[in-house]
Design an enzyme around this catalytic site. Sequence first.
Site, mmCIF file in Angstrom:
data_model
loop_
_atom_site.group_PDB
_atom_site.id
_atom_site.type_symbol
_atom_site.label_atom_id
_atom_site.label_comp_id
_atom_site.label_asym_id
_atom_site.label_seq_id
_atom_site.Cartn_x
_atom_site.Cartn_y
_atom_site.Cartn_z
ATOM 1 N N LYS A 211 -6.568 -2.021 5.256
ATOM 2 C CA LYS A 211 -5.996 -0.695 5.509
ATOM 3 C C LYS A 211 -5.765 0.036 4.184
ATOM 4 O O LYS A 211 -6.175 1.179 4.009
ATOM 5 C CB LYS A 211 -4.688 -0.854 6.290
ATOM 6 C CG LYS A 211 -3.984 0.439 6.585
ATOM 7 C CD LYS A 211 -2.761 0.214 7.460
ATOM 8 C CE LYS A 211 -1.909 1.457 7.504
ATOM 9 N NZ LYS A 211 -0.716 1.323 8.340
ATOM 10 N N GLU A 217 -5.505 -10.188 -2.349
ATOM 11 C CA GLU A 217 -6.325 -11.290 -1.811
ATOM 12 C C GLU A 217 -7.682 -10.756 -1.337
ATOM 13 O O GLU A 217 -8.736 -11.336 -1.617
ATOM 14 C CB GLU A 217 -5.622 -11.960 -0.622
ATOM 15 C CG GLU A 217 -4.372 -12.743 -0.973
ATOM 16 C CD GLU A 217 -3.110 -11.929 -0.830
ATOM 17 O OE1 GLU A 217 -3.158 -10.686 -1.016
ATOM 18 O OE2 GLU A 217 -2.056 -12.517 -0.525
ATOM 19 N N GLY A 273 -0.905 -2.351 10.429
ATOM 20 C CA GLY A 273 -1.889 -3.416 10.232
ATOM 21 C C GLY A 273 -1.922 -4.400 11.395
ATOM 22 O O GLY A 273 -2.982 -4.755 11.911
ATOM 23 N N ARG A 274 -0.752 -4.829 11.849
ATOM 24 C CA ARG A 274 -0.699 -5.849 12.917
ATOM 25 C C ARG A 274 -0.971 -5.252 14.301
ATOM 26 O O ARG A 274 -0.941 -5.971 15.292
ATOM 27 C CB ARG A 274 0.637 -6.580 12.864
ATOM 28 C CG ARG A 274 1.857 -5.682 12.885
ATOM 29 C CD ARG A 274 3.128 -6.445 12.521
ATOM 30 N NE ARG A 274 4.291 -5.575 12.391
ATOM 31 C CZ ARG A 274 4.625 -4.936 11.274
ATOM 32 N NH1 ARG A 274 3.865 -5.041 10.196
ATOM 33 N NH2 ARG A 274 5.708 -4.177 11.227
ATOM 34 N N GLU A 359 6.440 -10.210 11.880
ATOM 35 C CA GLU A 359 6.405 -9.152 10.867
ATOM 36 C C GLU A 359 7.063 -7.885 11.418
ATOM 37 O O GLU A 359 7.590 -7.068 10.668
ATOM 38 C CB GLU A 359 4.959 -8.860 10.423
ATOM 39 C CG GLU A 359 4.893 -8.141 9.095
ATOM 40 C CD GLU A 359 3.490 -8.074 8.487
ATOM 41 O OE1 GLU A 359 3.232 -8.729 7.470
ATOM 42 O OE2 GLU A 359 2.648 -7.350 9.045
ATOM 43 N N HIS A 390 0.820 -33.792 23.770
ATOM 44 C CA HIS A 390 0.758 -35.118 23.148
ATOM 45 C C HIS A 390 1.273 -35.070 21.715
ATOM 46 O O HIS A 390 1.010 -35.975 20.933
ATOM 47 C CB HIS A 390 -0.681 -35.629 23.185
ATOM 48 C CG HIS A 390 -1.172 -35.790 24.589
ATOM 49 N ND1 HIS A 390 -0.950 -36.925 25.334
ATOM 50 C CD2 HIS A 390 -1.803 -34.918 25.412
ATOM 51 C CE1 HIS A 390 -1.472 -36.764 26.537
ATOM 52 N NE2 HIS A 390 -1.984 -35.547 26.620
ATOM 53 N N LYS A 514 4.714 -10.351 -3.361
ATOM 54 C CA LYS A 514 3.503 -9.770 -3.961
ATOM 55 C C LYS A 514 3.769 -9.420 -5.424
ATOM 56 O O LYS A 514 2.965 -9.702 -6.308
ATOM 57 C CB LYS A 514 3.100 -8.489 -3.236
ATOM 58 C CG LYS A 514 2.557 -8.685 -1.833
ATOM 59 C CD LYS A 514 2.115 -7.325 -1.283
ATOM 60 C CE LYS A 514 1.826 -7.390 0.198
ATOM 61 N NZ LYS A 514 1.535 -6.098 0.790
HETATM 62 O O1 F6P Z 1 1.455 -7.865 3.295
HETATM 63 C C1 F6P Z 1 1.520 -7.583 4.638
HETATM 64 C C2 F6P Z 1 0.437 -6.655 5.045
HETATM 65 O O2 F6P Z 1 0.695 -5.395 4.584
HETATM 66 C C3 F6P Z 1 0.244 -6.663 6.558
HETATM 67 O O3 F6P Z 1 1.143 -5.866 7.211
HETATM 68 C C4 F6P Z 1 -1.163 -6.242 6.664
HETATM 69 O O4 F6P Z 1 -1.673 -6.497 7.926
HETATM 70 C C5 F6P Z 1 -1.787 -7.074 5.566
HETATM 71 O O5 F6P Z 1 -0.825 -7.062 4.546
HETATM 72 C C6 F6P Z 1 -3.105 -6.591 5.043
HETATM 73 O O6 F6P Z 1 -3.037 -5.309 4.538
HETATM 74 P P1 F6P Z 1 -4.332 -4.440 4.273
HETATM 75 O O7 F6P Z 1 -5.030 -4.243 5.561
HETATM 76 O O8 F6P Z 1 -3.850 -3.168 3.666
HETATM 77 O O9 F6P Z 1 -5.208 -5.214 3.309
#
Ligand code: F6P
Length: 550
Positions: A211, A217, A273-274, A359, A390, A514
């Site tokens: 987003k 990452e 995002g979620r 979240e 199990h 972060k």
């Molecule tokens: O760090 C949390 C977050 O902002 C989530 O809410 C989001 O889904 C994820 O990181 C990834 O963010 P992006 O889509 O901006 O890479």
Amino acid sequence: MNQDGRTRLNQTPEWTALAKHREELGEVGLRELFAADPGRGAGYTLQVGDLYVDYSKHLVTDETLRLLRELAVATDVFGLRDAMFRGEKINTTEDRAVLHTALRAPREAVVEVDGENVVPGVHAVLDKMSDFADRVRSGAWTGHTGKPIKNVVNVGIGGSDLGPAMAYEVLRAFTDRELTVRFVSNVDGADLHEATRDLDAAETLFIIASKTFTTIETITNATSARNWLLGELNAGQEAVAKHFVALSTNTEKVAEFGIDTANMFEFWDWVGGRYSYDSAIGLSLMIAIGPDRFREMLDGFRLVDEHFKSAPAESNVPLLLGLLGIWYGNFHDAQSHAVLPYSHYLSKFTAYLQQLDMESNGKYVGRDGRPVEWQTGPVVWGTPGTNGQHAYYQLIHQGTKLIPADFIGFAEPVAELSEELKAQHDLLMANFFAQTQALAFGKTPEEVRAEGVPEELVSHKTFKGNHPTTTILARELTPSVLGQLIALYEHKVFVQGAVWNIDSFDQWGVELGKVLAKRVEPALTEGAEVPGLDASSKALVAKYRELRGR
Ligand code: F6P
């Protein structure tokens, strides 16, 4: 009284009435509740779309449900719901509208944000995605060397990974089996390595899903993926356009990364995002299942949106599920909530819900900026049955904690299984029904003794029961049913956040880690001093460097 003029939740008469009612109910058990009402099994059920929802095995009476609904009225859950659907900026800490529901609105719908109808934009992106997905699926979209695409690798994390990765697993039986679709999220290089090691770069498409397009990452993995591809193809930057597309709200950063913005599928800051996998973030899924199935899934979402918007409180399923969670979390001290799907295809479903729920509602500060004085979101966990039976079900049955659980199952096995494997479905579902029965009604000492169990083992073999469960049953697992399930949980989370008076749509809690990671990294790589680093972290960093021979 709150700054926003509302009475503090735990000082409302509705909250007090629920606390009193909880005391009065005492240890009343499910055996008693069922004995008192022979119609309870069929009566305490609701239907939404294809989902049959049985809530009879809950520690509630009609009075409990009435009082919970009154709490929802007092906290204006439906007022906030309407404001959300109207596009008001109910995510106040980020000053944003919350409009994932517009992602599945019909073409002719009008939903305005800042005076602009967002629905045409939603459909323009869906159409662009459909066109692209069709070209990849048909082989018309070719890579740099002219080969058609056989492998799709989605690179993203959190909401830009969990949704499409989960839905891809859920809908595997609907996917093009000729395509290899993988999801890379972890900045641990092993993730990208394992995802690419056996792929032909010439046939591989990377979908960079972010987003913000600033998530470290994702950008790190995307950079390594680009280097891998160019290295494998022995090609220059010009190869990127055929092998990389972006899903983002940030055109500038996408261009900066080197992806042609013509190959960018956009979404908007009013999609959290979620809550985003039915937006452009679902492109990998759409390529896998095809645009028609994707749209069927959106129809499923919409069906539950409409239900949440218009069903009366008594039959409103997301409202009910949200309120039941409040009953256990706030009036029974339950700390967690298990989601136990009886479908192998739902293996990533609970992991997806963890982000959606935790979240969203893992907050200790209310919308008024003050710490809450009540429990908020639960720990959400679980894996598909029967495996959990199990492993950890022992604790649910005989442990000391109250763990409300959702059981999700299907009447039909997926169509493509062999007859022999389809026949296993009844055994799977026998376990499904047996577990909620055992959890609810347990086994009394008298029943254990009647089996001739020696007295010293009677207490060990007794099941107290009264472990509450919701059963969600559908005929079969289809794209539409998946959409219905996800929308159901989205709105359940909404209801709870509304009652607790928290902003379910920000996530400030992930920021500190972060920032600290950025600060610590030079200490690991170069041994740089990190000002203000605590003694424990300092010693750990030193140990890490020693172990790495630095
Ligand atoms: O760090 C949390 C977050 O902002 C989530 O809410 C989001 O889904 C994820 O990181 C990834 O963010 P992006 O889509 O901006 O890479």
